[in-house]
Motif scaffolding. Sequence first.
Motif, PDB file in Angstrom:
ATOM      1  N   PHE A   9       0.834  -1.418   0.096  1.00  0.00           N
ATOM      2  CA  PHE A   9      -0.039   0.082  -0.017  1.00  0.00           C
ATOM      3  C   PHE A   9       0.711   1.310   0.005  1.00  0.00           C
ATOM      4  CE2 PHE A   9      -2.747  -3.347   1.940  1.00  0.00           C
ATOM      5  CZ  PHE A   9      -4.092  -2.843   1.137  1.00  0.00           C
ATOM      6  N   GLU A  35      -6.965  -8.133  -5.968  1.00  0.00           N
ATOM      7  CA  GLU A  35      -7.308  -7.000  -5.346  1.00  0.00           C
ATOM      8  C   GLU A  35      -6.977  -6.912  -3.874  1.00  0.00           C
ATOM      9  OE1 GLU A  35     -11.786  -6.734  -5.777  1.00  0.00           O
ATOM     10  OE2 GLU A  35     -11.430  -6.812  -7.990  1.00  0.00           O
ATOM     11  N   GLU A  37      -7.518  -4.368  -0.400  1.00  0.00           N
ATOM     12  CA  GLU A  37      -8.092  -3.118   0.499  1.00  0.00           C
ATOM     13  C   GLU A  37      -7.723  -3.271   1.544  1.00  0.00           C
ATOM     14  OE1 GLU A  37     -12.087  -3.414  -0.934  1.00  0.00           O
ATOM     15  OE2 GLU A  37     -12.443  -3.806   1.062  1.00  0.00           O
ATOM     16  N   ALA A  39      -9.523  -1.413   4.994  1.00  0.00           N
ATOM     17  CA  ALA A  39     -10.685  -0.542   5.357  1.00  0.00           C
ATOM     18  C   ALA A  39     -10.653  -0.176   6.796  1.00  0.00           C
ATOM     19  CB  ALA A  39     -11.721  -1.591   4.957  1.00  0.00           C
ATOM     20  N   VAL A  45     -11.541   3.684   2.538  1.00  0.00           N
ATOM     21  CA  VAL A  45     -10.900   2.428   2.118  1.00  0.00           C
ATOM     22  C   VAL A  45      -9.590   2.756   1.109  1.00  0.00           C
ATOM     23  CG1 VAL A  45     -10.991   0.486   0.651  1.00  0.00           C
ATOM     24  CG2 VAL A  45     -13.058   1.250   1.785  1.00  0.00           C
ATOM     25  N   SER A  46      -8.645   2.269   1.473  1.00  0.00           N
ATOM     26  CA  SER A  46      -7.471   2.396   0.492  1.00  0.00           C
ATOM     27  C   SER A  46      -7.150   0.962  -0.349  1.00  0.00           C
ATOM     28  CB  SER A  46      -6.190   2.662   1.547  1.00  0.00           C
ATOM     29  OG  SER A  46      -5.101   2.960   0.640  1.00  0.00           O
ATOM     30  N   PHE A  47      -6.853   1.224  -1.652  1.00  0.00           N
ATOM     31  CA  PHE A  47      -6.686  -0.039  -2.160  1.00  0.00           C
ATOM     32  C   PHE A  47      -5.236  -0.180  -2.736  1.00  0.00           C
ATOM     33  CE2 PHE A  47     -10.777   1.668  -3.239  1.00  0.00           C
ATOM     34  CZ  PHE A  47     -11.342   0.302  -3.205  1.00  0.00           C
TER      35      PHE A  47
END
Length: 95
Positions: A9, A35, A37, A39, A45-47
């Motif tokens: 991230f 995917e 994430e 949360a 929410v950060s991907f």
Amino acid sequence: MNLLASIEFDCANIERAINQSNYDDNVVVTVRGEEAELAFSNGFVSFGRVIQNATKNTVNCIISSNAFKANYTKYQIVIGTHSASITAVNMKKLH
């Protein structure tokens, strides 16, 4: 530790969400296929980017937000069957 998933991230969005609201709660990391994430209970929410996923199942992990209260550029999270580790990286700009 048997590896389930390794993800990365960017820190800027995570730290902004934590600092703007003085967030002090757990975050949930979820990895589904390619995917990833992160949360927060306040709705943010950060991907992230999946580096490696060793399972076809969805992987979830709860992490304290205190782990993200530093000035770094990237966080790498490795999730195993019974534990997780976080590595923070501080990269310098080359200009």
